[in-house]
Design a protein around this motif. Structure first.
Motif, short mmCIF file in Angstrom:
data_model
loop_
_atom_site.label_atom_id
_atom_site.label_comp_id
_atom_site.label_asym_id
_atom_site.label_seq_id
_atom_site.Cartn_x
_atom_site.Cartn_y
_atom_site.Cartn_z
N LEU A 159 0.87 -1.15 -0.17
CA LEU A 159 0.00 0.12 -0.08
C LEU A 159 0.76 1.10 0.01
N SER A 160 1.82 1.41 0.83
CA SER A 160 2.87 2.34 0.97
C SER A 160 3.25 2.61 -0.35
N ARG A 163 0.68 4.09 -2.95
CA ARG A 163 0.36 5.50 -2.83
C ARG A 163 1.22 6.32 -2.27
N ARG A 164 2.48 5.93 -2.46
CA ARG A 164 3.69 6.68 -2.28
C ARG A 164 3.67 7.39 -0.93
N ILE A 165 3.61 6.75 0.20
CA ILE A 165 3.20 7.32 1.29
C ILE A 165 4.33 7.81 2.02
N GLY A 187 -0.58 7.75 -7.37
CA GLY A 187 -0.02 6.60 -7.42
C GLY A 187 -0.88 5.62 -8.07
N ASN A 188 -0.95 4.31 -7.45
CA ASN A 188 -1.53 3.46 -8.31
C ASN A 188 -3.05 2.76 -7.42
N LEU A 189 -3.86 2.65 -8.32
CA LEU A 189 -5.11 2.09 -7.63
C LEU A 189 -5.03 0.47 -7.49
#
Ligand SMILES: NC(=O)c1ccc[n+]([C@@H]2O[C@H](COP(=O)([O-])OP(=O)(O)OC[C@H]3O[C@@H](n4cnc5c(N)ncnc54)[C@H](O)[C@@H]3O)[C@@H](O)[C@H]2O)c1
Ligand SMILES: O=C(O)[C@H](O)CO
Length: 413
Positions: A159-160, A163-165, A187-189
């Motif tokens: 996830l990180s 979504r480039r967390i 980012g990516n879904l």
């Protein structure tokens, strides 16, 4: 007799320098500091590191073990350090994945009368099992208790990265955020994309379920063996979604690893490390992956050729990785730390309190079981009875990887 935490105080607790001849020699250069529980115990069990929780100490002390814990402030102990800890009388050792358990250490343990060793880890690529067999030493590991915790970290990294967390967090803390923008950290879904799992064993399957169930991803996996339970789960979940009027999820067992690399949007590595998986992901295989793919590694560092990975990250800024493990731990290959498209964490995948305490318990019980002549538990995938704090554990070693080679009896429970 169950000893609770406060009752521990009843046991004499000493901190001193081990006075064996071996240690005296080693201590001329570097003293090994240890902590002792139940000094009058009949069986001497050494733990090369302090481990989380106290249940593992209770369980050993209750069974007449003197427990010596190395408290030396040195993260990775050398073979010489461990020889000093083993000394001339040692019944069993609980060791760590950072240690090199080969011929030298197993012969030292055997000379000291010990026939029991356990890694506090499920992976045991740091252990030369053939050498252990030669000296008749049982080798334990800690499966099961870390499956979900490790899979959760792989999911967190997925996830990180998607979504480039981490990049966004750094940006925020640097005071660079000056207002919402349509292109900011896009980012990516994950929903509807394909998750690829290489090594669909305990952890790979748990991760696959999280990604399929949580994010409605389709699954493609590669393993030497069929992951029947995982396939059944995805089939049933797909049927449930369809019946609810939603897009069903699908699964596919790939005929080759390359098929997974070509088709998946997020790929997570979960095989054991052995000679068949060393540099499984290399330059050629990285080039098969989608330009915007995400690669996660929570298995062992050498499964990826890290030099090739750094080059790939440089050439493909939209390709992202999440790494918990590294080829030359604790080091990273040059250039990796500078890559914005890499998330790196220090081998913490199994680091939840419950799991780490459970790992310590399983490792201690592996050693205790061999010392006491107990049989080996019949199913290392079902270790829950050993983890219930409200009852005594079964009289068995939870998981001994060389039980067959040593001809150890198996529990009928
Ligand atoms: N990062 C961490 O903190 C952490 C935590 C736990 C486990 N691990 C690592 O994860 C590994 C897997 O743990 P597990 O409990 O899921 O083990 P497991 O034995 O249940 O699963 C490993 C899977 O890899 C498969 N496999 C073996 N060789 C393969 C190959 N050449 N190609 C594809 N698949 C192959 C096996 O068939 C098996 O299904 C451990 O050995 C350990 O190294 C790391
Ligand atoms: O193999 C393991 O168990 C890990 O690397 C540490 O939990």
């Amino acid at each position: 007799m169950h000893i609770n935490k406060t009752e521990h105080l009843k046991f004499e607790r000493l901190r001193f320098f081990l006075p064996t001849p071996e240690l005296l020699l080693a201590s001329m250069a570097k003293p090994v500091s240890i902590e002792v529980w139940n000094p009058s115990g009949k069986y001497r069990v050494v733990s090369t590191k302090p481990m989380p929780g106290t249940r593992w100490i209770d369980l050993l002390v209750q069974q007449d073990c003197r427990v010596e814990i190395c408290t030396q402030k040195k993260t990775i102990l050398s073979v010489e350090d461990i020889i000093a800890l083993i000394g001339d009388k040692c019944d069993g050792v609980i060791g760590q994945l950072t240690e090199d358990w080969g011929e030298t250490l197993f012969s030292a343990l055997s000379r000291a009368g010990g026939r029991a060793f356990s890694n506090m880890a499920v992976g045991y690529n740091n252990v030369d099992v053939n050498a252990a067999n030669k000296y008749g030493v049982a080798v334990g590991n800690t499966p099961g208790v870390l499956t979900e915790t490790t899979a959760e970290l792989a999911a967190s990294l997925s996830l990180s990265a998607a979504r480039r967390i981490v990049e966004a967090d750094e940006f925020m803390r640097a005071g660079l955020y000056d207002g919402w923008l349509p292109h900011l950290f896009v980012g990516n879904l994950l929903r509807g994309q394909t998750v690829g799992v290489i090594g669909a064993g305990r952890i790979g399957s748990a991760y696959a379920r999280m990604m399929v169930e949580g994010f409605k991803m389709n699954l493609i996996y590669y393993d030497l063996y069929q992951a029947t339970r995982l396939e059944k789960f995805v089939t049933a979940y797909g049927q449930f979604l369809k019946a609810s009027g939603e897009q069903p999820v699908t699964w596919k067992r790939a005929a080759s690893m390359d098929e997974v690399l070509r088709e998946a949007d997020v790929i997570s590595l979960h095989p054991i490390l052995d000679k068949t998986t060393y540099h499984l992901v290399n330059k050629e295989r990285l080039s098969m992956m989608k330009k915007e793919a995400i690669l996660i590694n929570c298995s062992r560092g050498p499964v990826i050729d890290e030099v090739a990975l750094v080059a790939h990250l440089k050439e493909n800024p939209m390709f992202r990785v999440g790494l918990d493990v590294f080829e030359d731990e604790p080091y990273m290959k040059p250039g990796l730390a500078e890559m914005k498209n890499a998330i790196v964490v220090p081998h913490i995948a199994s680091a939840s309190k419950w799991t780490r305490e459970g790992m310590a318990t399983l490792a201690a019980l592996n050693v205790l079981g061999k010392i006491k002549g107990y049989p080996v538990w019949h199913d290392p995938n079902k270790v829950e009875p050993f983890l219930n704090e409200n009852s005594l554990p079964p009289a068995a070693s939870p998981s001994i990887v060389n039980a067959k080679a040593l001809g150890l009896p198996v529990s009928k429970l």
